[in-house]
Design an enzyme around this catalytic site. Structure first.
Site, short mmCIF file in Angstrom:
data_model
loop_
_atom_site.label_atom_id
_atom_site.label_comp_id
_atom_site.label_asym_id
_atom_site.label_seq_id
_atom_site.Cartn_x
_atom_site.Cartn_y
_atom_site.Cartn_z
CG HIS A 37 50.14 36.38 41.29
ND1 HIS A 37 51.27 35.80 40.76
CD2 HIS A 37 49.11 35.59 40.93
CE1 HIS A 37 50.95 34.70 40.11
NE2 HIS A 37 49.64 34.54 40.20
CD GLU A 151 39.90 42.11 32.20
OE1 GLU A 151 40.66 42.65 31.37
OE2 GLU A 151 38.78 42.55 32.52
#
Ligand code: PAF
Length: 283
Positions: A37, A151
């Protein structure tokens, strides 16, 4: 650090940033923030004046009540971590379920040209309706210029791209590479829930993906898939849910390889009751 718990205040804040012509990046999360993150937020700060980070465990995308209840919720630690990155250019939106859904905690049905029927869509019924519902709602509230998705959830990334195309939502979707622990395990908020012996076993997932990639150079998708299935059948702690080699555009399992197409291997594994997903580019 600006932390908004309700959309009315956030919308007013976004209006004022927009009236000053500030550019807005957006990182949607369910909290329990990790370095994956952090890298999305860092990229957002490079590209934009401000970054909004939403922290919301979205009930409508869970197909398993136990997983929803046990999902880590660590708002104070998350806010402290974001504050270390930037005190004045990050805005947190941490709404209540009521602020997002009111009394109707339900998702809207979305179609994404068939992407929703593959992999996660097949094994987690309703999951992408929940993701579409929350992501669309957050885009409407935040109105970002760019939004950042990891991803690791490659199918989610493709689905969000399809969502904005179909609904003509004016935002650039930026996909960012998977962040891994030193031993290869893809970073995930669920990793903190792994009991020690499962945490030690979990890097086997990425190790197997790498060997599958090597094998894909000389073997068919079917042979590679069978090999992966055998490795997990022999494993004492990890249970394979699916391994699929898919075309990156359609996400459909590849029947016959072609040099013209790009492929990726996708995997979902249970380590005890924790579900891990990962994927790797094959060519
Ligand atoms: O990837 C996630 O954490 C979630 O699916 C998202 C995009 C924040 C929507 O709840």
């Amino acid at each position: 650090m600006n932390i908004f718990k309700n959309k009315t205040d956030l919308i007013a804040h976004m209006d004022s940033l927009k009236s000053e012509k500030k550019t807005i990046g957006f990182v949607p999360t369910m909290g329990a923030l990790h370095q994956g993150h952090v890298s999305l937020v860092a990229k957002g700060l490079q590209d934009n004046d401000f970054v909004v980070v939403s922290i919301f465990v979205n009930p409508t995308q869970f197909d398993n009540q136990d997983d929803l209840e046990k999902y880590p919720r660590t708002l104070d630690t998350d806010a402290a971590l974001l504050e270390e990155i930037s005190k004045d250019r990050i805005v947190i939106y941490a709404p209540t379920v009521d602020d997002i859904y009111g009394s109707n905690i339900a998702s809207t049905h979305f179609t994404y040209d068939g992407l929703e029927h593959e992999m996660e869509g097949r094994f987690r019924v309703g999951h992408f309706d929940g993701v579409g519902t929350i992501v669309k709602r957050l885009f409407e509230i935040i109105r970002p210029d760019k939004a950042y998705f990891g991803e690791k959830d490659f199918q989610q990334l493709m689905i969000v791209k399809k969502l904005i195309e179909k609904h003509r939502i004016p935002v650039d979707i930026i996909g960012c590479a998977i962040h891994r622990e030193k031993d290869g395990l893809a970073m995930s908020s669920r990793n903190v829930r792994l009991k020690p012996k499962y945490r030690l076993a979990a890097p086997f997932v990425y190790k197997t993906l790498n060997t599958a990639k090597e094998k894909f150079g000389t073997k068919s998708a079917k042979k590679v898939t069978e090999w992966v299935e055998t490795q997990f059948a022999k494993h004492d702690l990890l249970t394979l849910e699916y391994f699929i080699i898919a075309d990156v555009k359609t996400l459909k399992a590849v029947k016959r390889k072609s040099n013209k197409n790009k492929y990726r291997a996708f995997i979902a594994v249970y380590a005890d009751d924790i579900r891990l997903i990962d994927n790797i580019a094959l060519n």
